[in-house]
Enzyme design. Structure first.
Site, PDB file in Angstrom:
ATOM      1  N   CYS A 106     -31.575   4.150  52.109  1.00 32.50           N
ATOM      2  CA  CYS A 106     -31.885   4.983  53.160  1.00 32.50           C
ATOM      3  C   CYS A 106     -31.836   4.307  54.612  1.00 32.50           C
ATOM      4  O   CYS A 106     -32.379   3.275  54.846  1.00 32.50           O
ATOM      5  CB  CYS A 106     -33.430   5.360  52.903  1.00 32.50           C
ATOM      6  SG  CYS A 106     -34.346   5.756  54.534  1.00 32.50           S
ATOM      7  N   HIS A 134       0.924  -1.182  -0.031  1.00 29.93           N
ATOM      8  CA  HIS A 134       0.029   0.029   0.067  1.00 29.93           C
ATOM      9  C   HIS A 134       0.853   1.200  -0.059  1.00 29.93           C
ATOM     10  O   HIS A 134       2.046   1.279   0.572  1.00 29.93           O
ATOM     11  CB  HIS A 134      -0.906   0.032   1.185  1.00 29.93           C
ATOM     12  CG  HIS A 134      -0.492  -0.483   2.374  1.00 29.93           C
ATOM     13  ND1 HIS A 134      -0.248  -1.695   2.805  1.00 29.93           N
ATOM     14  CD2 HIS A 134      -0.069   0.092   3.739  1.00 29.93           C
ATOM     15  CE1 HIS A 134       0.200  -1.973   3.898  1.00 29.93           C
ATOM     16  NE2 HIS A 134       0.313  -0.988   4.445  1.00 29.93           N
TER      17      HIS A 134
END
Length: 205
Positions: free
Chosen positions: A193, A73
């Site tokens: 809680c 490439h």
């Protein structure tokens, strides 16, 4: 990046850039021929510049990845748009490949200078596909350029469909995980809680 994802190899591989019975004498001639093929599809504006980029890339390390396959490439300003050229070499050629075996199937990639990582996208998709021996074997045996392109087209469609299915499955898993998280958040909110917890304990006692 989506664009890179739907990039079809068959869109980049012009039928004028495929040669099925080249018989180059050596690696240099092989790359010269591949660059000539690439130039035939009009993707290269400056052939010398592109050729130099391809050879410079080989200097960094051979693109002969083994199993008779090479994926050279080049990326440079001499390329107008991403492209591919392909060669089947029935006699094979000495290519300094990683496994020292002759190369008989070559895909050359051309990428324009400013195109981000388009060549990496093509390279990775192509490499994945070329890992399939049945696929590469049929490419080597292709009797015509049309057949060569059809084989790639079919394999690529199969791969794209499989990838899409995988992505869809992954997305659904993510969705399920998100739902699961929301449920957990709710539960956590309820138990977070402290007085609530104390009350629960007292009630239990």
């Amino acid at each position: 990046e989506r664009m890179g994802h739907n990039m079809r190899i068959t869109d980049l591989l012009d039928k004028n850039s495929i040669s099925l019975n080249a018989a180059p004498a050596d690696k240099k001639e092989t790359l010269d021929l591949a660059v000539e093929l690439m130039a035939k599809s009009g993707k290269v504006s400056d052939k010398e510049n592109y050729l130099a980029a391809v050879f410079a890339r080989e200097e960094e390390g051979t693109t002969g990845v083994g199993d008779g396959i090479a994926i050279p490439h080049g990326r440079c300003t001499g390329v107008n748009k991403p492209g591919l050229a392909a060669m089947a070499l029935p006699q094979g050629v000495e290519y300094e490949a990683l496994d020292d075996e002759p190369v008989n199937l070559i895909f050359l990639i051309a990428a324009p200078e400013g195109a981000g990582n388009v060549h990496i996208t093509i390279l990775s998709k192509l490499s994945m596909m070329l890992m399939d021996d049945t696929f590469t074997e049929s490419l080597r045996k292709a009797k015509s350029v049309e057949e060569f392109l059809n084989i790639i087209d079919a394999a690529e469609t199969e791969k794209d469909d499989a990838d899409a299915a995988k992505e869809k499955a992954a997305a659904q898993t993510d969705l399920a995980a998100d739902k699961e998280k929301d449920n957990q958040k709710l539960i956590l909110a309820v138990t977070a809680c402290p007085t609530g917890i104390a009350h629960t304990y007292m009630a239990a006692e």
